[in-house]
Design a protein around this motif. Structure first.
Motif: not given
Length: 217
Positions: A83-98, A100-108
């Motif tokens: 939530r903190d990240a989405a509030l700091d980077h509002e565009w991130f919420a637009d991409l959530l669920g759109a 699969p996020h398969l980058g190394p940090h997303a996978l972690a």
């Protein structure tokens, strides 16, 4: 300093933070980096790959929530950091669920979340884990998109939710006085304007309580 995928992603994030995804372009990124637009294609193939890099950079921040000794504390930390990240980077919420996020940090982050949920008392196997993850992710996406949308609406109209409701006062009054919407009337008249962070936490706890109990038919 030479170009790198990380530097390109960081620059793209700054632009998206300021102007949204609609205001993000290879030309703008290149201009800020002081290079020609075609130079960027030596590092990223297309816009989709650029977005993936940006998303994974944000997941790197979420991953800092780390593992805790108890499964519930781990999930709470990860979700609140999301939530903190989405509030700091509002565009991130637009991409959530759109997609699969398969980058190394997303996978972690996905691994930490799944591993924690697998320890919940109500999760007895892989089917339970899939359902628990699906429920949690649906809550995160829905709650964050709604909160971000309300923030954007407040900025674009110059009014907060209460002020917006007030402008609809005469219409709402006429409709509610018909008596056809008694429960809606209670919500409008008696309902408090809830704090977004407290509401998010309360609803998250409700989700985790449901996962923990997981009643059997």
């Amino acid at each position: 300093m030479p170009l790198s995928r990380a530097k390109i992603a960081a620059t793209a994030i700054r632009i998206a933070d300021a102007h949204g995804l609609d205001g993000l372009s290879v030309r703008k990124i290149a201009k800020e980096l002081g290079v020609g637009p075609m130079r960027l294609y030596d590092y990223v193939n297309n816009r989709s790959e650029l977005l993936d890099l940006m998303v994974d950079a944000v997941y790197a921040q979420i991953a800092e929530a780390g593992q805790h000794s108890e499964w519930r504390a781990t999930v709470l930390a990860i979700v609140h950091r999301t939530r903190d990240a989405a509030l700091d980077h509002e565009w991130f919420a637009d991409l959530l669920g759109a997609r699969p996020h398969l980058g190394p940090h997303a996978l972690a982050v996905g691994e930490s979340t799944a591993a924690a949920l697998s320890q919940a008392p109500g999760v007895r196997g892989i089917d339970d884990l899939q359902r628990a993850l699906g429920t949690l992710n649906a809550f995160i996406v829905g709650a964050l998109r709604r909160e971000i949308t309300e923030r954007r609406t407040a900025r674009s109209t110059g009014t907060d939710l209460s002020a917006w409701q007030a402008t609809l006062g005469p219409y709402l009054t006429r409709m509610l006085e018909t008596g056809r919407y008694p429960t809606v009337a209670r919500l409008v008249i008696d309902g408090a304007h809830l704090n977004a962070e407290e509401t998010f936490h309360h609803n998250l706890i409700t989700i985790l309580d449901g996962i923990t109990s997981h009643p059997r038919p």
